[in-house]
Scaffold this motif. Sequence first.
Motif, mmCIF file in Angstrom:
data_model
loop_
_atom_site.group_PDB
_atom_site.id
_atom_site.type_symbol
_atom_site.label_atom_id
_atom_site.label_comp_id
_atom_site.label_asym_id
_atom_site.label_seq_id
_atom_site.Cartn_x
_atom_site.Cartn_y
_atom_site.Cartn_z
ATOM 1 N N ILE A 41 -8.542 -14.108 8.802
ATOM 2 C CA ILE A 41 -9.579 -13.776 7.817
ATOM 3 C C ILE A 41 -9.352 -14.623 6.573
ATOM 4 N N GLY A 42 -10.411 -15.341 6.200
ATOM 5 C CA GLY A 42 -10.285 -16.317 5.121
ATOM 6 C C GLY A 42 -9.958 -17.688 5.691
ATOM 7 N N GLU A 43 -9.950 -17.788 6.987
ATOM 8 C CA GLU A 43 -9.652 -19.032 7.701
ATOM 9 C C GLU A 43 -10.175 -18.895 9.119
ATOM 10 N N ILE A 44 -10.393 -20.020 9.805
ATOM 11 C CA ILE A 44 -10.763 -19.954 11.214
ATOM 12 C C ILE A 44 -9.565 -20.428 12.004
ATOM 13 N N GLY A 45 -8.886 -19.506 12.670
ATOM 14 C CA GLY A 45 -7.693 -19.858 13.427
ATOM 15 C C GLY A 45 -6.640 -18.775 13.259
ATOM 16 N N ARG A 46 -5.556 -18.902 14.037
ATOM 17 C CA ARG A 46 -4.394 -17.996 14.071
ATOM 18 C C ARG A 46 -4.808 -16.522 13.922
ATOM 19 N N ASN A 47 -5.732 -16.081 14.764
ATOM 20 C CA ASN A 47 -6.202 -14.709 14.687
ATOM 21 C C ASN A 47 -5.121 -13.742 15.128
ATOM 22 N N MET A 48 -4.906 -12.722 14.330
ATOM 23 C CA MET A 48 -3.920 -11.690 14.658
ATOM 24 C C MET A 48 -4.203 -10.483 13.773
ATOM 25 N N THR A 49 -4.515 -9.365 14.395
ATOM 26 C CA THR A 49 -4.814 -8.150 13.645
ATOM 27 C C THR A 49 -3.887 -7.038 14.110
ATOM 28 N N VAL A 50 -3.301 -6.342 13.149
ATOM 29 C CA VAL A 50 -2.366 -5.262 13.457
ATOM 30 C C VAL A 50 -3.023 -3.925 13.105
ATOM 31 N N PHE A 51 -3.037 -3.015 14.077
ATOM 32 C CA PHE A 51 -3.542 -1.662 13.859
ATOM 33 C C PHE A 51 -2.355 -0.704 13.842
ATOM 34 N N GLU A 52 -2.357 0.238 12.899
ATOM 35 C CA GLU A 52 -1.256 1.199 12.806
ATOM 36 C C GLU A 52 -1.841 2.606 12.816
ATOM 37 N N HIS A 53 -1.218 3.439 13.608
ATOM 38 C CA HIS A 53 -1.640 4.848 13.647
ATOM 39 C C HIS A 53 -0.482 5.688 14.148
ATOM 40 N N PRO A 110 0.826 -1.202 0.000
ATOM 41 C CA PRO A 110 0.000 0.000 0.000
ATOM 42 C C PRO A 110 0.862 1.254 0.000
ATOM 43 N N PRO A 111 0.302 2.379 -0.438
ATOM 44 C CA PRO A 111 1.008 3.655 -0.297
ATOM 45 C C PRO A 111 1.119 4.003 1.188
ATOM 46 N N PRO A 112 1.967 5.005 1.512
ATOM 47 C CA PRO A 112 2.077 5.394 2.933
ATOM 48 C C PRO A 112 0.699 5.766 3.479
ATOM 49 N N LEU A 113 0.498 5.449 4.738
ATOM 50 C CA LEU A 113 -0.778 5.751 5.390
ATOM 51 C C LEU A 113 -0.930 7.263 5.510
ATOM 52 N N PRO A 114 -2.011 7.843 4.988
ATOM 53 C CA PRO A 114 -2.208 9.293 5.129
ATOM 54 C C PRO A 114 -2.201 9.700 6.600
ATOM 55 N N GLU A 115 -1.669 10.859 6.851
ATOM 56 C CA GLU A 115 -1.590 11.339 8.234
ATOM 57 C C GLU A 115 -2.985 11.362 8.858
ATOM 58 N N GLY A 116 -3.061 10.942 10.097
ATOM 59 C CA GLY A 116 -4.356 10.931 10.759
ATOM 60 C C GLY A 116 -5.192 9.714 10.423
ATOM 61 N N GLY A 117 -4.651 8.819 9.585
ATOM 62 C CA GLY A 117 -5.405 7.618 9.224
ATOM 63 C C GLY A 117 -5.068 6.440 10.137
ATOM 64 N N LEU A 118 -5.889 5.407 10.054
ATOM 65 C CA LEU A 118 -5.648 4.172 10.801
ATOM 66 C C LEU A 118 -5.583 3.035 9.795
ATOM 67 N N ARG A 119 -4.583 2.186 9.946
ATOM 68 C CA ARG A 119 -4.412 1.046 9.025
ATOM 69 C C ARG A 119 -4.683 -0.249 9.784
ATOM 70 N N VAL A 120 -5.364 -1.166 9.130
ATOM 71 C CA VAL A 120 -5.691 -2.462 9.737
ATOM 72 C C VAL A 120 -5.240 -3.570 8.799
ATOM 73 N N VAL A 121 -4.446 -4.514 9.294
ATOM 74 C CA VAL A 121 -4.033 -5.681 8.505
ATOM 75 C C VAL A 121 -4.155 -6.925 9.373
ATOM 76 N N ALA A 122 -4.868 -7.920 8.870
ATOM 77 C CA ALA A 122 -4.898 -9.204 9.577
ATOM 78 C C ALA A 122 -3.739 -10.055 9.078
ATOM 79 N N LEU A 123 -2.916 -10.543 10.001
ATOM 80 C CA LEU A 123 -1.831 -11.468 9.635
ATOM 81 C C LEU A 123 -2.302 -12.910 9.773
#
Lengths: 562, 562
Positions: free
Chosen positions: A24-36, A8-21
């Motif tokens: 999602i697309g599976e049941i198990g190994r849940n891990m979500t990363v929030f960036e701000h 992705p491009p750099p996160l715009p200032e003041g934005g929040l980014r969410v990525v599941a590692l």
Amino acid sequence: MPLPINPPPPLPEGGLRVVALGGIGEIGRNMTVFEHAGKLLVVDCGVFFPEDDAPGVDLILPDFRAIEDRLDDIEALVLTHGHEDHIGAVPFLLKLRPDLPVIGSRFTLALVAAKCREHRQSPVLVEVAEGRRTQHGPFECEFFAVNHSIPDALAVGIRTAAGLVLHTGDIKLDQLPLDGRRTDLAGFSRLGDEGVDLLLVDSTNAEVPGVVPLERDIGPVLDRVIGKAQQRVIVACFASHVHRVQQVLDVAVAHGRRVAFVGRSMVRNMGIAAELGLLTVPDGLLVDIDEALALPDHGVVFVSTGSQGEPLSALSRMARGEHRQIRIRSDDLVVLASSLIPGNETAVYGVVNGLSRLGAHVVHQGNAKVHVSGHASAGELLFLYNAVRPSNVMPVHGEWRHIRANADLATATGVPEERVVLAEDGVVVDLVDGLASISGRVEVGHVYVDGLSVGDVGESTLSDRLILGEGGFIAITVVVESTTGRAVAPPTVSGRGFSDDPKALDDVVPLVEMELSRTEAEGISDTHRIAQAVRRVVGRWVAETYRRRPMIVPTVLPVGGP
Amino acid sequence: MPLPINPPPPLPEGGLRVVALGGIGEIGRNMTVFEHAGKLLVVDCGVFFPEDDAPGVDLILPDFRAIEDRLDDIEALVLTHGHEDHIGAVPFLLKLRPDLPVIGSRFTLALVAAKCREHRQSPVLVEVAEGRRTQHGPFECEFFAVNHSIPDALAVGIRTAAGLVLHTGDIKLDQLPLDGRRTDLAGFSRLGDEGVDLLLVDSTNAEVPGVVPLERDIGPVLDRVIGKAQQRVIVACFASHVHRVQQVLDVAVAHGRRVAFVGRSMVRNMGIAAELGLLTVPDGLLVDIDEALALPDHGVVFVSTGSQGEPLSALSRMARGEHRQIRIRSDDLVVLASSLIPGNETAVYGVVNGLSRLGAHVVHQGNAKVHVSGHASAGELLFLYNAVRPSNVMPVHGEWRHIRANADLATATGVPEERVVLAEDGVVVDLVDGLASISGRVEVGHVYVDGLSVGDVGESTLSDRLILGEGGFIAITVVVESTTGRAVAPPTVSGRGFSDDPKALDDVVPLVEMELSRTEAEGISDTHRIAQAVRRVVGRWVAETYRRRPMIVPTVLPVGGP
């Protein structure tokens, strides 16, 4: 359509980014990363138990690559509850960042602590409870009570300058939970009044219509089933399902039976639960297995692990007649007070059949109401959406079929279709100016744990295992003179996993000899080219003769020479 | 408790012997042998589709060993219906007895004939129908109409001097079947009046309470689901479920859609069904796939194979985006109007997830009533027992959990517990003087078909495949001087299915060299002993270093010498 990998491009200032590692697309190994604001917050860090497509693998971890260069930016790891698919990979993340603060409820942290002790780790644990707020860098977290199939589960609200996010974790809306600790729908409504910009929602049961029956409805069924039993009773359930075990204990007390816990994790977790006051155990109720075996048949209930048919579990051993202490007898009553996790059907029914064959009477969710799910069905998810009234929705914790069903529920409650983000692991979702949208995709692979090592088993090894597992191999060893490529001895041929017939490969030696004469005549002395020729001729022979595809493994050893 | 192998005593004169060579203790490869007055009658001869415990195997056959010395004593093979688990192994039995008369209904025999053509066989086919009686040596057979998930199914009554036996085959009691051909409960009652000495009953759904909903209830659901679709529709179901397909055709007609059959067996079977008047196809309804693709999206229904997630089926290819002609598009509607056979869950949900990921909307029995089972539930089995009022009962067609549940139903209707015979494959049941009891047990193993050959893949090969599939192998090749056992070159080490790390086995060469120095120093030149030593030292190293258990494959080649 699946998105291509596209940072992705750099996160715009003041934005929040969410990525599941993972998750999602599976049941198990849940891990979500929030960036701000240059900082990261991680919610959950679980494992996935592999299926047929990853043979020999013990665990699958979330793929940490997306954050491995930014470990120092992580402010905290928030755990919603203590199930393995939410906490199982914590030690692997702590290996990279031993000082990472781990935030969770009392029971969750007790299970994490026990797990970390096994890995010889002493994590930084920060206990929270519903109603509490904590600050981690630019992230303010607010915790809400959530009802699930384990005590002390939490949802987490995350406030940043980009907006307010609510992550449900695993959730259901049992309106009369045994411990009175309902999912805090009033709290969610209050957040809704404030304005929730993004809701991440458990999708597991989104395809199931209606609402999950009450956990307390299990008690009377157990009472009836166990109450009329004259014989020994064995109940299997999840080792973290404290309320289910509590109901078994209550029924045991009512019918004058004592209780023995069977299986390491059951003994450990129920010890923790009792210590924390989450499990009520009357004095003198518990006995160990040997004491239990000395009691009359109608005086005991064994509470065991193994409800998912795990081959090494206590119950599987009993079903095979291999348990060291407990031998199944005709008319034993076995109750599987547990779910049947998709993918485990063959194993679980194998255990049921084994027990039935030995004469046991087996009660399971297929023939009695001895289990209710821990995840909200469609009807409950509607309550949730209507309480939160989110601007944007991101279904999580589910395979694609669950994710889509959950998205349909969101739109049915009035969330605009374009505000429902269908992501999967690695898809980058940015919340900017109150709108969530996909901004790219990072690579998130499967990280396999096999035995002691992490990551060295990858797709190439697994693809070899699948070929070997289906067809075995044929190995041909040839010793050639290094200068001429002339065979100095007859080839050695052996097969494993190919045939029980000792003569099955008798034709291979003359075939290879003929091929070696050919390569020699053509002046081929390169061992690699000789090996290729051998592989080709044997592969063709086996396909024509047997219509099978074993792995062909030629070894060409050069000897002699100048 | 499982019985030991124990050949039965000779059958008392006037007695009837019953042995299942498949189909009890498992669902699949149904085959029951009846013996009376020195002659045999075989009912059904099906295949079993293997699960995880038989990797790489295409089919599992009934074990013919118990009858291979008595092939000439077989009077006839009676087939109850045309499903693969009842007819799939017919060509393999006919190989042993090409002139064996094969008795069955019109549709059943049409499917058998098509199958035998593929095996280049021309069997002796004897067509029967409900109401008919036939004589085969000492066995008089009477046929009864039975409702099941395939047209033209039959139950068979078998009269001998030993008594009257009724074998239901696969059965359910739909009271309003589409073709009006109900299970002949009146006929069963008449047999009951006469006195049924032994009833063999389908156990598949004995654990399921209540009765199976009507097949005709599916029609309105399909009408609603397909009727409101604006886009393309793909319906997957069993290629032999003529009535299900009929309902899809009716809905297609009602909504102005044309129909294309997809998948070889679907095309073939529906051709046979239409020819026999079992499937009504309006003129001009059918188109081929290419014609269908040229029609507008709302003008077509594809009816496809692949409802069980078979990896090579049309639907699986679509889900992976690999189908040659049909590419799934966003908003395609896919309907799985089919069961979910236990063991296939992972494969089926894999297909559903793949389709969902590509944007299709997927309807299946988990989220809509688009399937009903073909096997009687507990409530229907009670009707059956009460109609037949048998003296003795033998539950068949089921795993142990189903067999026991069915036995409980029999006793609930008043059959004395000691008159319900719990058998499994190979258990010999004798009916003598009106009493059925177990008289012994013969060996009935699994006969595996893998590619072109039958029987050469056995337990030892499968156990090797399971090891290789879980852990791969490490091969070590050593060339030694034949007289001294001295290594003449460094050992060659390679692994497959072990690790993606090219350095993973770097420590093995020095390890093996050290071990070879030791064996040489001890004067060991026997290649077998050297190989053992190498296997031991490498196995120990890998267990300690990796905690894994790959297969260790040492090859020791002697060279030189006198």
